[in-house]
Design a protein around this motif. Structure first.
Motif, PDB file in Angstrom:
ATOM      1  N   GLU A  62      51.815  -6.643 -19.393  1.00 53.42           N
ATOM      2  CA  GLU A  62      53.006  -7.298 -18.816  1.00 53.42           C
ATOM      3  C   GLU A  62      53.134  -6.983 -17.330  1.00 53.42           C
ATOM      4  OE1 GLU A  62      55.870  -9.996 -18.754  1.00 53.42           O
ATOM      5  OE2 GLU A  62      54.665  -9.544 -20.524  1.00 53.42           O
ATOM      6  N   ARG A  63      52.884  -5.722 -16.963  1.00 54.69           N
ATOM      7  CA  ARG A  63      52.913  -5.353 -15.537  1.00 54.69           C
ATOM      8  C   ARG A  63      51.887  -6.154 -14.747  1.00 54.69           C
ATOM      9  NH1 ARG A  63      52.996   0.573 -16.780  1.00 54.69           N
ATOM     10  NH2 ARG A  63      55.190   1.102 -16.826  1.00 54.69           N
ATOM     11  N   LYS A  64      50.672  -6.246 -15.306  1.00 56.73           N
ATOM     12  CA  LYS A  64      49.603  -6.987 -14.626  1.00 56.73           C
ATOM     13  C   LYS A  64      49.976  -8.464 -14.507  1.00 56.73           C
ATOM     14  CE  LYS A  64      45.476  -7.137 -12.847  1.00 56.73           C
ATOM     15  NZ  LYS A  64      45.238  -6.575 -11.526  1.00 56.73           N
ATOM     16  N   THR A  65      50.575  -9.023 -15.559  1.00 56.82           N
ATOM     17  CA  THR A  65      50.998 -10.422 -15.527  1.00 56.82           C
ATOM     18  C   THR A  65      52.050 -10.627 -14.439  1.00 56.82           C
ATOM     19  OG1 THR A  65      50.518 -10.688 -17.879  1.00 56.82           O
ATOM     20  CG2 THR A  65      52.027 -12.287 -16.905  1.00 56.82           C
ATOM     21  N   GLN A  66      53.003  -9.718 -14.359  1.00 60.70           N
ATOM     22  CA  GLN A  66      54.029  -9.823 -13.318  1.00 60.70           C
ATOM     23  C   GLN A  66      53.408  -9.741 -11.925  1.00 60.70           C
ATOM     24  OE1 GLN A  66      56.900  -6.764 -14.224  1.00 60.70           O
ATOM     25  NE2 GLN A  66      57.767  -7.915 -15.946  1.00 60.70           N
TER      26      GLN A  66
END
Length: 180
Positions: A62-66
């Motif tokens: 999720e962090r990488k997607t953000q």
């Protein structure tokens, strides 16, 4: 002590695996004997550690997607759509290739097993199976670094395939997931 419904047991498991509650905390929350919780957890294979690993990995994704979303915000809409299309196309191709790899490997295993059953395993057949397996591995896992192989020139260091009994050959093939 209370008797829990299926939904309450599901929530109890979530509290244990996701919320990391202890059996004692669950016992107090649900008014159920801790030995009943322990039995249920064992029977259903509750796994707090694995669930926590999944949560941690999901947070990382999720962090990488953000981060990716932030990086692509400055791009124009046409470029963003082109990127999304390319990602979609690549994932579709990856799925197609992985299905082909599974099919090819299953067919190679089946042919080799037939040869073993018929007692006609030849070095060429084993070599072909080995090459197919290596290609499939590279397709599925990516190219691995080359490794140096030390050749031992000692005579009879490894018995030749022809010297193996049917049972020994079947045992060797079974190590690689090939049933005869």
């Amino acid at each position: 002590m209370a008797r829990l419904t299926r939904q309450q047991w599901e929530q109890c498991r979530i509290d244990y695996e996701v919320k990391k509650m202890s059996y004692t905390e669950l016992e107090n929350k649900y008014n159920v004997n801790r030995s009943n919780i322990s039995r249920r957890a064992t029977k259903e294979r509750w796994n707090q550690e694995k669930t926590q690993q999944i949560i941690a990995a999901s947070v990382d994704v999720e962090r990488k997607t953000q981060q990716i979303n932030e990086e692509t915000q400055h791009l124009n809409a046409t470029t963003q759509r082109a990127i999304q299309k390319e990602v979609s196309d690549r994932l579709e191709l990856e799925g197609i290739f992985m299905n082909a790899v599974r099919f090819n490997q299953a067919q190679a295993n089946k042919l080799l097993a037939q040869q073993v059953t018929q007692g006609v395993v030849e070095l060429g057949g084993l070599n072909m199976h080995s090459q197919i397996t290596a290609r499939n591995k590279e397709t599925a896992l990516g190219k691995m670094p080359d490794t140096a192989i030390q050749v031992n020139n000692t005579v009879n260091a490894t018995p030749a395939i022809a010297d193996l009994t049917d049972e020994e050959l079947a045992a060797e093939l079974k190590k690689y997931g090939i049933e005869s």
